[in-house]
Scaffold this motif. Sequence first.
Motif, short mmCIF file in Angstrom:
data_model
loop_
_atom_site.label_atom_id
_atom_site.label_comp_id
_atom_site.label_asym_id
_atom_site.label_seq_id
_atom_site.Cartn_x
_atom_site.Cartn_y
_atom_site.Cartn_z
N GLU A 46 70.05 43.42 26.83
CA GLU A 46 69.51 44.12 25.61
C GLU A 46 69.74 43.33 24.47
O GLU A 46 70.85 42.71 24.03
CB GLU A 46 70.42 45.61 25.42
N PHE A 47 68.62 43.24 23.66
CA PHE A 47 68.71 42.33 22.46
C PHE A 47 69.00 43.13 21.46
O PHE A 47 68.76 44.23 21.09
CB PHE A 47 67.22 41.83 22.26
N LEU A 48 70.57 42.78 20.64
CA LEU A 48 70.83 43.56 19.61
C LEU A 48 70.59 43.00 18.17
O LEU A 48 70.35 43.96 17.37
CB LEU A 48 72.52 43.50 19.71
N SER A 79 64.71 45.34 25.84
CA SER A 79 65.39 45.94 26.82
C SER A 79 64.86 45.29 28.23
O SER A 79 63.68 45.78 28.54
CB SER A 79 65.62 47.40 26.55
N PHE A 80 65.55 44.96 29.01
CA PHE A 80 64.87 44.30 30.46
C PHE A 80 66.11 44.70 31.55
O PHE A 80 67.36 44.46 31.30
CB PHE A 80 64.78 43.03 30.18
N ASP A 81 65.50 45.12 32.71
CA ASP A 81 66.40 45.37 33.77
C ASP A 81 65.71 44.52 35.04
O ASP A 81 64.63 44.53 35.09
CB ASP A 81 66.47 46.78 34.26
N GLY A 82 66.49 43.68 35.80
CA GLY A 82 65.96 43.13 37.06
C GLY A 82 66.94 42.55 37.99
O GLY A 82 68.30 42.40 37.35
N SER A 135 73.52 42.12 24.76
CA SER A 135 74.39 42.78 25.61
C SER A 135 73.95 42.72 27.18
O SER A 135 72.78 42.85 27.23
CB SER A 135 74.77 44.25 25.38
N ILE A 136 74.97 42.26 27.96
CA ILE A 136 74.48 41.94 29.34
C ILE A 136 75.58 43.03 30.18
O ILE A 136 76.71 42.69 30.30
CB ILE A 136 74.65 40.55 30.00
#
Length: 265
Positions: free
Chosen positions: A42-44, A228-231, A260-261
């Motif tokens: 997630e880019f904050l 926001s990315f999920d993979g 945030s990771i």
Amino acid sequence: MHYQGVLTKMKTEFQEPVHYYLLFESDFIHVNQLLDKHIHIEFLRYQCLACGKNKKIYRQGYCYDDFFKLPQTADWVIRPELSTAHLDQEHRDLAYEKSVQLKPHVVYLANSSNIKVGVTRKTQVPTRWIDQGAHEAIEILEAPNRFLAGITEVALKAFVADKTNWRKMLRNDIEDEDLFAQREKLKGYIPKEAQDYFISSTQETHIKFPVLRYPTKLKSLNLEKTPSFDGVLKGIKGQYLIFEDDTVFNVRNSEGYVVSIKVST
């Protein structure tokens, strides 16, 4: 596992395969250990690597104002032939420029998607090749300063590429080349001023990357457009993270982004 920090170029260790690390202010991630794990990014906000402010990143992790005043982002960095520290001439900060430009530099051939010629400080071998995703590389000459290496690169790129096709590199669409033979072909085109620095005896460096599956149809992750990315992580090559759905993320292009990771199995 949850991590948060500002992205910078992944650090590497030349092992088989290469080991990758994301370094944050108070923590680090050994990225190889995340293979086959689900990752949420997630880019904050932004954080300029120079001033530390939440200002939009322009290039190389720096905001617009800092990019155009810092010595490490001057034109000679991308174009070594513009180096002038050996003439005692300043671009932005002569002391800094001397500390970089007047060190030994290597002109090399690397094969990532195709054979390319490049320049790097001797201390950056083989890191530079790893960052480019090269699976093999060879040194051509070692010059005492950046200028001589730069004019050699300019002369040789008339006969061989100086850019990497990042799509072919990430698909692992590669061919093994005879770098020794190519080096011998180029030897006669080295500028006179640099010919004495040709390395007559050298060996190829071979690099293996931690990739479980290479992508076929590439989709680039841009954190500004997709914050926001999920993979599921399937590989690391060059400065890219490769995900199961063929999304690829260039960490180096996102320097100065606070993220945030979160990692789960």
